[in-house]
Design an enzyme around this catalytic site. Structure first.
Site, PDB file in Angstrom:
ATOM      1  N   GLU A 254     -11.351 -33.470  25.167  1.00  0.00           N
ATOM      2  CA  GLU A 254     -10.140 -33.092  25.900  1.00  0.00           C
ATOM      3  C   GLU A 254      -9.564 -31.904  25.146  1.00  0.00           C
ATOM      4  O   GLU A 254      -8.886 -32.065  24.146  1.00  0.00           O
ATOM      5  CB  GLU A 254      -9.183 -34.305  25.910  1.00  0.00           C
ATOM      6  CG  GLU A 254      -8.286 -34.324  27.127  1.00  0.00           C
ATOM      7  CD  GLU A 254      -7.005 -33.602  26.860  1.00  0.00           C
ATOM      8  OE1 GLU A 254      -6.959 -32.393  27.187  1.00  0.00           O
ATOM      9  OE2 GLU A 254      -6.079 -34.212  26.335  1.00  0.00           O
ATOM     10  N   CYS A 288      -1.141 -29.920  26.158  1.00  0.00           N
ATOM     11  CA  CYS A 288      -2.355 -29.291  26.696  1.00  0.00           C
ATOM     12  C   CYS A 288      -2.195 -29.053  28.188  1.00  0.00           C
ATOM     13  O   CYS A 288      -2.884 -28.235  28.769  1.00  0.00           O
ATOM     14  CB  CYS A 288      -3.584 -30.108  26.365  1.00  0.00           C
ATOM     15  SG  CYS A 288      -3.451 -31.792  26.857  1.00  0.00           S
TER      16      CYS A 288
HETATM   17  C1  UN1 Z   1      -1.895 -33.614  25.745  1.00  0.00           C
HETATM   18  O1  UN1 Z   1      -1.106 -32.671  25.766  1.00  0.00           O
HETATM   19  O2  UN1 Z   1      -2.814 -33.661  24.895  1.00  0.00           O
HETATM   20  O3  UN1 Z   1       0.069 -35.147  31.201  1.00  0.00           O
HETATM   21  C2  UN1 Z   1      -1.787 -34.799  26.632  1.00  0.00           C
HETATM   22  C3  UN1 Z   1       0.737 -34.990  30.176  1.00  0.00           C
HETATM   23  C4  UN1 Z   1       0.739 -36.115  29.183  1.00  0.00           C
HETATM   24  C5  UN1 Z   1      -0.437 -36.054  28.289  1.00  0.00           C
HETATM   25  C6  UN1 Z   1      -0.668 -34.725  27.626  1.00  0.00           C
HETATM   26  N1  UN1 Z   1       0.739 -37.377  29.893  1.00  0.00           N
HETATM   27  O4  UN1 Z   1       1.362 -33.975  29.942  1.00  0.00           O
END
Ligand code: UN1
Length: 500
Positions: A254, A288
Site C-alpha cells: 500500500e 496516502c
Molecule cells: C493511509 O493514509 O495510509 O481512507 C491510510 C483514509 C483512511 C486510511 C488512510 N481510512 O484516508
C-alpha cells in the site's frame, strides 16, 4: 495534559521509554519524549522462530474462537480510545478528532474481523466426473510481517493484525521509527486482550520490533515470514516488493497516492469545497489518500479557486490538541523542506501559488507548521505527477470529461479518486472500465477517509495490495482446491484414457 501524562495514560512506563538509542520526538513541539530500546537485528531469527512456533498452535484453533481474541481486542480498544487517540496526537501530530478517528478505525476493523471469523468459506464446484466433488478450502499462511508508516501509526497495523489473526496467522509488527510509542501502547492493549482470552493463544502470537531498516529487512528477507504487508512510500515498496517476490513470498503493498478530484459543471460546489478542504488539508496532507490534484471544469474553475482560497485563509493552524485546530504540524523539518522545494519547482513550471508559507506565529515552538498550498497549474507537469506528503493541492482546468479522466489517470500512482457531478452519465462514465484507473473511485465524496468494509488499496505504483475490507482476508490465506472421489471408479478428467 502534558507529554508525560499522555504517555502515562497510555500505559507506557518510564523504564520502557528511557535509556535506549531511538529518540522519539513529538511533531507538536519537536520535544524528545522517549529514548527507546531498539530490537537487535541479531535477535530477529529467534523472534521469527517464536512466531513460527505460535503459528503451529494458532492455525489449529477454530476460526470463530480466533475471532473471540479480536472481539476482546475491540473491547480493549474501546476502553483505551481516549488514551491511545491522545498518544496518536502526541506522536503523529494529528488533531484530536483524527487521533480518535484512527482508534475508531481500529475498533471498526475488529468488528469486521469478528464477523469474518465465521465467514471464511470457499466454493463448491461442479465436477465433470461422476461421484466426484470439488471444493476449495482456505488455510492460514504463517507469520505476517507488518511494516507500517507514521501517518496511520496504529490503524494500519490493526487492519492487518485483525484479519491475519482470524485467518490463523501470527503477526510481527515493525512500526515507523517515527511512531514506535503508539505501537507499544497498542501492544499493551493487545496483551490485555490476550490475557482475557486465555491459554489458546500461544506465546509469540503478536510481536513488536522497534528500530530501523535492519529489523525490517530481516522480516522481508525471511522465508519463514510468508506474507509481508508494507505501507509507505513507493520507493520503499520498490525495494520490499522485489525482495519478497525473489524468495517467493507474498506481499501486500500500500504505497503512494496522487489522488484527484474532478469537479464537473453540475457539481454542488458548496459540498465540493467542504470535501476538497478536508481531503487536501486534513492530517496536514499526510494521508496516502489526501487530495493532491483538483481537475476543475473551466466554467467553474475561477469560482472554485476563489472559494478555496477564502476557505484556506480561515483554517486554524496550530497545536493539534486544541479543539478548534484543523491543521496540525508536519511530521518533521525534512517534510517541510520537501514541501517548500516542490512549491518552488511548481512555481518554476508556471504555477501560481496561494499560501504554502511556513507558520511560526501562534503555533507551538519547535514544531513544523505550514499554510496549506493551492497551486494553479496550466498543465500536469512532472512536479504535479509526483506525490509530495504535505498539504499541496494542484489545480488544473479541463473542457471535456474525456480530457479530465485522461488527466486523472496520467500519473504513476493509482490509489484514490473522485468526481463531483450531479450528472448520471458523467458519474457512471467515471466509474466504468474507461473511467478512473484507481483502486478507489468515489462520487460526490472526497478521496480520503475511506471506511472499513471496502477493500483499501490501489493500482500501478500504489502497489496493487488490498487491505481491511471486502475479501482482502484472502491475502492472508492460501487457497487449496480439493477434489474428492466417492465413487468406485477412477475416471480421468478431460476424458483421458490410461488403461494398463
Ligand atoms: C493511509 O493514509 O495510509 O481512507 C491510510 C483514509 C483512511 C486510511 C488512510 N481510512 O484516508
Amino acid at each position: 495534559m502534558d507529554h508525560a501524562d499522555i504517555l502515562k495514560a497510555a500505559g507506557l512506563t518510564a523504564a520502557e521509554i528511557s535509556g535506549g538509542t531511538l529518540a522519539v520526538r513529538s511533531p507538536i513541539d519537536g520535544a524528545v519524549v522517549a529514548h527507546l530500546h531498539e530490537t537487535d537485528p541479531a535477535d530477529m531469527p529467534a523472534l521469527i522462530a517464536r512466531s513460527q512456533a505460535a503459528f503451529k498452535a494458532w492455525r489449529t484453533v477454530p476460526a470463530p474462537r480466533r475471532g473471540e481474541l479480536v472481539r476482546l481486542l475491540g473491547e480493549e480498544l474501546r476502553a483505551a480510545k481516549d488514551a491511545l487517540g491522545a498518544l496518536v496526537t502526541l506522536e503523529a501530530g494529528k488533531i484530536t478528532s483524527e487521533g480518535l478517528g484512527e482508534v475508531q478505525e481500529m475498533i471498526d476493523i475488529c468488528d469486521f474481523a469478528v464477523g469474518l471469523s465465521r465467514q471464511i468459506y470457499g466454493l463448491t464446484i461442479a465436477s465433470e466426473r461422476p461421484g466426484h466433488r470439488m471444493m476449495e478450502t482456505w488455510h492460514p499462511m504463517g507469520p505476517v510481517g507488518v511494516i507500517s508508516a507514521f501517518n496511520f501509526p496504529v490503524a494500519v497495523w490493526s487492519w492487518n493484525a485483525a484479519l491475519a489473526l482470524v485467518c490463523g496467522n501470527p503477526v510481527i509488527w515493525k512500526p515507523s521509527e517515527k511512531t514506535p510509542l503508539t505501537a507499544m501502547a497498542s501492544m499493551k492493549i493487545m496483551e490485555r486482550a490476550l490475557k482475557r482470552f486465555g491459554d489458546d493463544a500461544p506465546e509469540g502470537l503478536c510481536q513488536l520490533v522497534i528500530g530501523g531498516p535492519a529489523v525490517g529487512e530481516a522480516l522481508v528477507a525471511s522465508t519463514e515470514v510468508p506474507v509481508i504487508s508494507a505501507t509507505g512510500s513507493t520507493r520503499m515498496g520498490g525495494i520490499v516488493g522485489p525482495k519478497v517476490a525473489a524468495r517467493w513470498g507474498r506481499s501486500i503493498l500500500e504505497l503512494g497516492g496522487n489522488n484527484a478530484m474532478i469537479v464537473a459543471p453540475s457539481a454542488d460546489l458548496d459540498m465540493a469545497v467542504r470535501a476538497i478542504v478536508f481531503s487536501a488539508v486534513g492530517t496536514a496532507g499526510q494521508r496516502c489518500t489526501s487530495l493532491r490534484r483538483l481537475i476543475a471544469h473551466r466554467s467553474i474553475h475561477a469560482d472554485l479557486v476563489d472559494r478555496l482560497t477564502k476557505a484556506y485563509a480561515s483554517l486554524p493552524i496550530g497545536d493539534p490538541r486544541t479543539g478548534s485546530t484543523l491543521i496540525g504540524p508536519l511530521v518533521d523539518q525534512a517534510s517541510r523542506d520537501k514541501m517548500m522545494a516542490q512549491i518552488e519547482k511548481a512555481r518554476s513550471e508556471g504555477g501560481v501559488v496561494h499560501g504554502g508559507r511556513p507558520v511560526t506565529e501562534g503555533v507551538p515552538h519547535g514544531g513544523v507548521y505550514v499554510e496549506p498550498a493551492l497551486i494553479e497549474m496550466a498543465a500536469q507537469t512532472d512536479t504535479v505527477r509526483e506525490e509530495t506528503f504535505a498539504p499541496i493541492l494542484y489545480v488544473m482546468g479541463y473542457d471535456t470529461l474525456d480530457e479530465a479522466i485522461a488527466l486523472q489517470n496520467d500519473v504513476p500512482q493509482g490509489l484514490s479518486s473522485c468526481i463531483f457531478t450531479l450528472n448520471l452519465r458523467e458519474a457512471e462514465t467515471f466509474l466504468s472500465a474507461g473511467g478512473s484507473d484507481c483502486g478507489i473511485a468515489n462520487v460526490n465524496i472526497g478521496p480520503s477517509g475511506a471506511e472499513i468494509g471496502g477493500a483499501f488499496g490501489g493500482e500501478k505504483e500504489t502497489g496493487g495490495g488490498r487491505e481491511s475490507g471486502s475479501d482482502a482476508w484472502k491475502g492472508y490465506m492460501r487457497r487449496q482446491t480439493n477434489t474428492i472421489n466417492y465413487s468406485a471408479q477412477l475416471p480421468l478428467a478431460q476424458g483421458v484414457r490410461f488403461e494398463f
